[in-house]
Design a protein around this motif. Structure first.
Motif, PDB file in Angstrom:
ATOM      1  N   UNK A 659       0.841  -1.217   0.000  1.00  0.00           N
ATOM      2  CA  UNK A 659       0.000   0.000   0.000  1.00  0.00           C
ATOM      3  C   UNK A 659       0.868   1.256   0.000  1.00  0.00           C
ATOM      4  N   UNK A 660       1.923   1.247   0.851  1.00  0.00           N
ATOM      5  CA  UNK A 660       2.817   2.408   0.871  1.00  0.00           C
ATOM      6  C   UNK A 660       3.514   2.600  -0.481  1.00  0.00           C
ATOM      7  N   UNK A 661       3.907   1.482  -1.068  1.00  0.00           N
ATOM      8  CA  UNK A 661       4.556   1.584  -2.378  1.00  0.00           C
ATOM      9  C   UNK A 661       3.598   2.197  -3.396  1.00  0.00           C
ATOM     10  N   UNK A 662       2.320   1.827  -3.297  1.00  0.00           N
ATOM     11  CA  UNK A 662       1.325   2.430  -4.195  1.00  0.00           C
ATOM     12  C   UNK A 662       1.237   3.943  -3.979  1.00  0.00           C
ATOM     13  N   UNK A 718      10.941  14.253   1.472  1.00  0.00           N
ATOM     14  CA  UNK A 718      11.396  14.055   2.855  1.00  0.00           C
ATOM     15  C   UNK A 718      10.549  13.007   3.558  1.00  0.00           C
ATOM     16  N   UNK A 719       9.213  13.098   3.317  1.00  0.00           N
ATOM     17  CA  UNK A 719       8.349  12.068   3.925  1.00  0.00           C
ATOM     18  C   UNK A 719       8.681  10.673   3.384  1.00  0.00           C
ATOM     19  N   UNK A 723       9.884   7.292   5.439  1.00  0.00           N
ATOM     20  CA  UNK A 723       9.275   5.936   5.349  1.00  0.00           C
ATOM     21  C   UNK A 723      10.318   4.857   5.121  1.00  0.00           C
ATOM     22  N   UNK A 724      11.259   5.123   4.245  1.00  0.00           N
ATOM     23  CA  UNK A 724      12.219   4.064   3.917  1.00  0.00           C
ATOM     24  C   UNK A 724      13.304   3.943   4.945  1.00  0.00           C
ATOM     25  N   UNK A 725      13.425   4.950   5.875  1.00  0.00           N
ATOM     26  CA  UNK A 725      14.435   4.799   6.932  1.00  0.00           C
ATOM     27  C   UNK A 725      14.098   3.667   7.875  1.00  0.00           C
ATOM     28  N   UNK A 726      12.841   3.166   7.854  1.00  0.00           N
ATOM     29  CA  UNK A 726      12.453   2.044   8.714  1.00  0.00           C
ATOM     30  C   UNK A 726      13.162   0.747   8.333  1.00  0.00           C
TER      31      UNK A 726
END
Length: 784
Positions: A659-662, A718-719, A723-726
């Motif tokens: 979903x995030x990738x979408x 930046x957002x 997200x990908x820093x997780x």
């Protein structure tokens, strides 16, 4: 009962078989001996009945033949002529003493051979007649076997005799022998009827030295029926002895003798010199019984010689007198074959008992040893030692059936143990797979994309490991690409923001720096075009990432389905264990029925009752083991269910990632759209540079709008970076150091204050610096 069950079957069974064989053999021997003895006695009785009756009938026939012969003499012309001639010549003799001297005293032959003298030498009519008829009568006596042949005249004078004994030439009417048997026969014949034969039974006859003598006599008449005299014969006792003493059919001790009405014997029996003719047997029980109308068969009794005899009698009629014909045989001779048979039966019985005992031992051995092997095999099978010899199952009897049943039970137990081992091994494998997969999924849920499941799983479970590693690898590639593209987007958007600010500040000097602006616009156009291309690429990469995320969802579903199938397999194993439990229950029931049938069979079924009890115990232990296995399967099913839950949670996490990738894809699409618009705008700027003055105000407004969009894009980037820093990425999975270098190009740099452009010539390097965008790229991932 307790004592019989305490005896070992290896001793009890041969003893029972031997005892039964002994009882059967002895019973058969005793019954056979008694039957044989009875048959022997019956045969002896029958034999002596036939023998005595046949000998009696022979004697009667013999007497009848003699009687017929004697009767025929009355009609014999020679006899008639001799009576006439001897009568006339005897009357011419002065006295009878002369005849006695001539044929007895002066007979040249010794006594017993006087018949060989035919005629005395004196010239008297009698001697002439004697010489004439003597040879004929001598031949008759010799041919017929008579002891003597007699001719009497009417007065009773013995005118002629063949043997010339002491009674020759004497008168039997009133002479010294008138009371003898011959005198009685003469008197009866003289006074009798023509054609009748009169018998004088055996009695002591003095002229013969007191020996027994019997006589037959018949009257002789002339043609005018006048009595001429009497013809008589002395019955030959030797022929009677031959009739009775013929050994045919009488064995070694058998004898037959005749007894007259005076209870005296009429012949000399075999093998008994003390008992002769005319011996008194009035004390013999069998003789008195016969004459008193008793049973002709007396069984075992005392014979006339004092021995134990089997006696059989018969009554015959001899010329109106009743004689008893008695046959005797010693019981010892009769029992000789019985004793021999008895001895044979004893030997056969002993032999049969010995053979039966040996066969009983062999039979017991053939039963007990297989049963012992069966017990040993059952014990070893109960201890889970399945490599036991069951070769006795080839037998065709009940023992073979028992061994076949034990073999089937062994196979089922072995299959159950193998299934248990496989189940335990599978359970261990499942636990290990679930544990390692749970750890890996936990790390994945925590965003750790560096973790791999390196150690292969056993069997089909390794596919889960490969699917997991492939998923992590794809996620690494996808997230790495997102990180790279997001950094590039942020860097470019940041650069665009700074460029817009610079553009806004230099708008006042736009006219002066038109030439430089045109050149800068060319460079910016290329840069924006490149950014647009990068945005399109980011869009494609994000689309690819979305496709990979969509593809990962069936993988997770397959993992869930595999875990569900594992759970189904556990349920099927539980059903199989239930079947094993049912088999154990049925075996227990069959063993109980076998015990009941063995109890009905009594002593013969006690061994099978023990076997049934053991089988029942084994079935109970099998049922308990099946219950334990079922419990373990239930626990394994719970663990599998927890694994399914974890895999489902991993699927949910992957769905959220998709979903995030979408969302990122949508943002990137917007960035690409903005970049395209910028490219178009710069193109128009490049085309309308000549009209720059006219549209300066429009450009300023456009720059402001572009600056606002760039700031918004910078915020979105930046957002996206947040997200990908997780995720903790595996650099080797997304290109190693080369990718790292590529990423460093897009490390954001702190905003720098651009000094006021002093002149047209000072602005050109600044624009080049902005459009180059290549300074300070080493720390792009410093925020991570």
């Amino acid at each position: 009962m307790g004592f019989s069950t305490s005896i070992a079957l290896s001793r009890k069974l041969p003893s029972i078989i031997a005892a039964l064989c002994v009882v059967a053999s002895v019973s058969i021997a005793v019954v056979g001996y008694l039957d044989f003895r009875q048959n022997v006695f019956q045969d002896a009785r029958k034999n002596f009945r036939i023998l005595t009756e046949s000998r009696g009938n022979s004697l009667v026939s013999w007497f009848e033949n003699i009687g017929q012969n004697v009767a025929s003499y009355a009609n014999d012309p020679t006899v008639v002529a001799a009576l006439g001639s001897f009568g006339s010549s005897y009357d011419l003799m002065i006295d009878s003493a002369g005849l006695r001297d001539a044929y007895i005293t002066n007979n040249p032959n010794p006594p017993g051979e006087r018949a060989q003298f035919d005629q005395a030498p004196e010239s008297v009519p009698y001697h002439f007649q004697h010489g004439r008829f003597h040879p004929y009568f001598r031949d008759i006596a010799k041919t017929a076997g008579y002891y003597d042949f007699f001719l009497f005249n009417r007065r009773g004078d013995l005118m002629y005799s063949v043997e010339k004994e002491g009674d020759y030439a004497t008168n039997f009417a009133d002479g010294p022998y008138a009371d003898s048997g011959l005198g009685s026969a003469f008197t009866a014949a003289r006074d009798g009827e023509q054609g009748q034969v009169y018998f004088a039974d055996f009695a002591g006859y003095e002229p013969d030295g007191g020996d027994a003598a019997a006589f037959l006599a018949t009257p002789v008449f002339d043609q005018s029926n006048q009595l001429l005299g009497v013809v008589a014969v002395q019955v030959p006792t030797g022929q009677i002895d031959e009739i009775f003493n013929n050994p045919l059919g009488m064995g070694d001790t058998g004898r037959i003798y005749a007894v007259g009405p005076d209870l005296r014997t009429r012949n000399a029996p075999r093998f008994d010199a003390a008992v002769g003719r005319l011996s008194d047997v009035s004390d013999a029980t069998q003789v008195n019984a016969l004459f008193n109308g008793g049973d002709t068969f007396q069984g075992l009794t005392t014979g006339i010689s004092g021995d134990d005899m089997l006696s059989k009698g018969a009554l015959i009629d001899v010329f109106g007198q009743t004689w008893a014909i008695i046959g005797e045989i010693t019981s010892a001779e009769i029992e000789t074959p019985v004793i021999a048979a008895r001895n044979k039966m004893i030997l056969v019985t002993v032999f049969v008992v010995g053979v039966s005992a040996f066969l009983g031992w062999l039979t017991a051995r053939s039963v007990v040893r297989p049963l012992a092997r069966l017990g040993e095999a059952m014990g070893r099978v109960s201890e889970k030692d399945y490599d036991v010899d069951l070769s006795d199952q080839k037998r065709g009897d009940e023992i073979g059936s028992l061994f076949n049943s034990l073999d089937n039970f062994r196979q089922k137990l072995r299959a159950s143990d193998l299934a248990e081992e496989e189940r335990q091994a599978l359970q261990v494998k499942q636990a290990e797979v679930v544990n390692r997969l749970s750890i890996a999924l936990t790390k994945l849920a925590d965003g750790d994309l560096q973790h791999r499941i390196e150690t292969p799983f056993d069997g089909d479970y390794d596919q889960l490991r490969q699917d997991y590693n492939r998923t992590v690898l794809n996620l690494n590639k996808t997230i790495g690409s997102v990180v790279i593209r997001s950094g590039a987007i942020r860097q470019r958007s940041d650069g665009m923001s700074r460029a817009s600010d610079d553009l806004s500040r230099r708008t006042e000097n736009q006219a002066a720096t038109l030439e430089e602006t045109a050149a800068a616009l060319d460079q910016m156009t290329a840069s924006v075009k490149s950014a647009a291309d990068g945005a399109r690429q980011v869009k494609e990469v994000v689309g690819s990432a979305r496709d990979d995320a969509d593809k990962s969802e069936p993988v997770v579903k397959d993992a869930v389905r595999a875990m569900t199938e594992i759970e189904g397999s556990s349920q099927e194993i539980s059903q199989i264990i239930g079947v094993i439990d049912d088999i154990a229950f049925q075996t227990n029931l069959l063993a109980l029925n076998a015990g009941v049938e063995a109890a009905r069979a009594g002593e013969a079924g006690r061994g099978f009752a023990v076997v049934a009890s053991e089988v029942r115990a084994l079935a109970q232990r099998s049922s308990d083991a099946a219950k334990q296995i079922k419990s373990l399967i239930s626990e394994s099913s719970g663990q599998v269910e927890r694994g399914v839950t974890l895999v489902g949670q991993a699927g949910e996490v992957l769905t959220k990632i998709a979903s995030h990738i979408n969302h990122i894809s949508d943002l990137v699409a917007e960035i690409a759209s903005g970049a395209e618009e910028q490219s178009i705008g710069l193109g128009e700027i490049n085309i309308g540079v000549t009209q720059l003055d006219k549209v300066t105000q429009q450009n300023a407004a456009m720059v402001e709008e572009a600056t606002a969009s760039n700031h918004a894009l910078n915020g979105d980037a930046a957002q996206l970076e947040e997200l990908v820093t997780h995720f903790r990425l595996d650099e080797t999975a997304i290109g190693g150091s080369a990718v790292q270098d590529n990423i460093m190009q897009f490390v954001p740099q702190p905003a720098q204050q651009t000094p006021d452009l002093p002149s047209y010539h000072d602005a050109r390097p600044a624009v080049a610096k902005v459009s180059g965008g290549g300074g300070g790229r080493e720390d792009i991932w410093q925020d991570f």
